[in-house]
Design a protein around this motif. Structure first.
Motif, mmCIF file in Angstrom:
data_model
loop_
_atom_site.group_PDB
_atom_site.id
_atom_site.type_symbol
_atom_site.label_atom_id
_atom_site.label_comp_id
_atom_site.label_asym_id
_atom_site.label_seq_id
_atom_site.Cartn_x
_atom_site.Cartn_y
_atom_site.Cartn_z
ATOM 1 N N PRO A 10 0.783 -1.230 0.000
ATOM 2 C CA PRO A 10 0.000 0.000 0.000
ATOM 3 C C PRO A 10 0.819 1.287 0.000
ATOM 4 O O PRO A 10 0.264 2.348 0.010
ATOM 5 C CB PRO A 10 -0.787 -0.115 1.305
ATOM 6 C CG PRO A 10 0.131 -0.865 2.214
ATOM 7 C CD PRO A 10 0.849 -1.852 1.316
ATOM 8 N N HIS A 11 2.139 1.194 0.002
ATOM 9 C CA HIS A 11 2.978 2.376 0.143
ATOM 10 C C HIS A 11 3.795 2.616 -1.124
ATOM 11 O O HIS A 11 5.006 2.686 -1.085
ATOM 12 C CB HIS A 11 3.900 2.228 1.348
ATOM 13 C CG HIS A 11 3.180 1.830 2.587
ATOM 14 N ND1 HIS A 11 2.202 2.619 3.159
ATOM 15 C CD2 HIS A 11 3.252 0.727 3.351
ATOM 16 C CE1 HIS A 11 1.735 2.011 4.237
ATOM 17 N NE2 HIS A 11 2.339 0.868 4.368
ATOM 18 N N SER A 12 3.124 2.749 -2.254
ATOM 19 C CA SER A 12 3.829 2.777 -3.531
ATOM 20 C C SER A 12 4.156 4.180 -4.032
ATOM 21 O O SER A 12 4.430 4.363 -5.203
ATOM 22 C CB SER A 12 3.005 2.034 -4.581
ATOM 23 O OG SER A 12 1.748 2.657 -4.719
ATOM 24 N N LEU A 17 15.666 2.867 -1.091
ATOM 25 C CA LEU A 17 17.098 3.127 -1.048
ATOM 26 C C LEU A 17 17.808 2.026 -0.283
ATOM 27 O O LEU A 17 17.205 1.365 0.570
ATOM 28 C CB LEU A 17 17.370 4.469 -0.366
ATOM 29 C CG LEU A 17 16.645 5.642 -1.004
ATOM 30 C CD1 LEU A 17 15.509 6.104 -0.137
ATOM 31 C CD2 LEU A 17 17.592 6.773 -1.270
ATOM 32 N N ALA A 18 19.091 1.861 -0.569
ATOM 33 C CA ALA A 18 19.920 0.897 0.154
ATOM 34 C C ALA A 18 21.242 1.561 0.505
ATOM 35 O O ALA A 18 21.861 2.222 -0.336
ATOM 36 C CB ALA A 18 20.156 -0.349 -0.684
ATOM 37 N N HIS A 90 17.993 -1.149 4.193
ATOM 38 C CA HIS A 90 17.027 -0.959 3.110
ATOM 39 C C HIS A 90 15.932 -0.065 3.643
ATOM 40 O O HIS A 90 15.470 -0.236 4.766
ATOM 41 C CB HIS A 90 16.438 -2.305 2.653
ATOM 42 C CG HIS A 90 17.437 -3.181 2.013
ATOM 43 N ND1 HIS A 90 17.818 -3.031 0.706
ATOM 44 C CD2 HIS A 90 18.164 -4.200 2.502
ATOM 45 C CE1 HIS A 90 18.731 -3.936 0.407
ATOM 46 N NE2 HIS A 90 18.958 -4.650 1.489
ATOM 47 N N GLU A 91 15.504 0.863 2.822
ATOM 48 C CA GLU A 91 14.575 1.876 3.280
ATOM 49 C C GLU A 91 13.532 2.168 2.198
ATOM 50 O O GLU A 91 13.876 2.353 1.044
ATOM 51 C CB GLU A 91 15.437 3.107 3.557
ATOM 52 C CG GLU A 91 14.792 4.346 3.948
ATOM 53 C CD GLU A 91 15.866 5.398 4.218
ATOM 54 O OE1 GLU A 91 15.860 6.392 3.478
ATOM 55 O OE2 GLU A 91 16.686 5.228 5.129
ATOM 56 N N PRO A 100 6.418 12.210 5.756
ATOM 57 C CA PRO A 100 6.662 10.919 5.095
ATOM 58 C C PRO A 100 6.854 9.811 6.128
ATOM 59 O O PRO A 100 7.308 10.062 7.245
ATOM 60 C CB PRO A 100 7.963 11.155 4.320
ATOM 61 C CG PRO A 100 8.071 12.629 4.185
ATOM 62 C CD PRO A 100 7.410 13.212 5.394
ATOM 63 N N GLN A 101 6.494 8.599 5.739
ATOM 64 C CA GLN A 101 6.689 7.441 6.605
ATOM 65 C C GLN A 101 7.902 6.669 6.112
ATOM 66 O O GLN A 101 8.040 6.423 4.914
ATOM 67 C CB GLN A 101 5.458 6.550 6.588
ATOM 68 C CG GLN A 101 4.247 7.212 7.189
ATOM 69 C CD GLN A 101 3.019 6.323 7.129
ATOM 70 O OE1 GLN A 101 3.108 5.103 7.095
ATOM 71 N NE2 GLN A 101 1.851 6.932 7.123
ATOM 72 N N PHE A 102 8.768 6.268 7.034
ATOM 73 C CA PHE A 102 9.992 5.534 6.718
ATOM 74 C C PHE A 102 9.835 4.088 7.183
ATOM 75 O O PHE A 102 9.492 3.837 8.332
ATOM 76 C CB PHE A 102 11.189 6.170 7.427
ATOM 77 C CG PHE A 102 11.552 7.518 6.890
ATOM 78 C CD1 PHE A 102 12.636 7.675 6.049
ATOM 79 C CD2 PHE A 102 10.810 8.643 7.221
ATOM 80 C CE1 PHE A 102 12.980 8.919 5.546
ATOM 81 C CE2 PHE A 102 11.135 9.897 6.725
ATOM 82 C CZ PHE A 102 12.226 10.031 5.883
ATOM 83 N N TYR A 103 10.101 3.158 6.278
ATOM 84 C CA TYR A 103 10.072 1.728 6.582
ATOM 85 C C TYR A 103 11.503 1.223 6.388
ATOM 86 O O TYR A 103 12.004 1.172 5.272
ATOM 87 C CB TYR A 103 9.085 0.996 5.667
ATOM 88 C CG TYR A 103 7.676 1.489 5.865
ATOM 89 C CD1 TYR A 103 6.863 0.905 6.826
ATOM 90 C CD2 TYR A 103 7.175 2.558 5.129
ATOM 91 C CE1 TYR A 103 5.571 1.377 7.037
ATOM 92 C CE2 TYR A 103 5.891 3.033 5.335
ATOM 93 C CZ TYR A 103 5.101 2.437 6.286
ATOM 94 O OH TYR A 103 3.826 2.897 6.502
#
Length: 145
Positions: A10-12, A17-18, A90-91, A100-103
């Protein structure tokens, strides 16, 4: 029974980034990745056909309905990187929300081989500290868009 939570990412809206960081010594034990130690090894952002920041984004392929397993995101470790212990980060940044949400996901790696390269200080970043809260994402050496 209907699938209430379909297998959809759902977060497209945003980049993937790596980064890597060299651990001190022969182990990553006790190393928390603080300071200017992270260097970027990969990123995907807007698809070439995107007309604005609404996309499409390349990371939309992380998980699509009906795909098993998910196609994922592949990043290459620099082949000339000096052997040693490293952290990899990995982010996924979901830009559709404000803020913004960071995973984020991190793992430990052991790099082997005969490489001798290490990034110079110009390419190192810190977390937190790399992103500026100005409504944009900022990297000291490269802009995503």
């Amino acid at each position: 029974m209907p699938d209430v939570f379909p297998n959809v990412w759902p977060h497209s809206i945003g980049p993937v980034l790596a980064y890597m960081a060299a651990c001190p010594g022969d182990s990553c034990e006790g190393f928390d990745g603080s300071g200017d130690v992270w260097f970027k090894i990969g990123q995907v952002g807007l698809s070439p056909e995107a007309e604005d920041l609404r996309g499409p984004w390349q990371q939309g392929g992380l998980l699509q309905p009906g795909e098993e397993p998910a196609p994922g995101y592949t990043v290459a470790i620099p082949k000339n990187l000096k052997p040693g212990k490293y952290l990899i980060r990995h982010e996924v940044i979901m830009l559709a929300s404000r803020p913004p949400q960071f995973y984020i996901e991190c793992a430990q790696l052991s790099i082997t081989g005969d490489g001798t390269a290490s990034p110079s200080a110009d390419y190192l970043a810190s977390f937190p500290g790399t992103y500026k809260d100005e409504g944009t994402l900022s990297w000291p050496w490269m802009h995503l868009w």
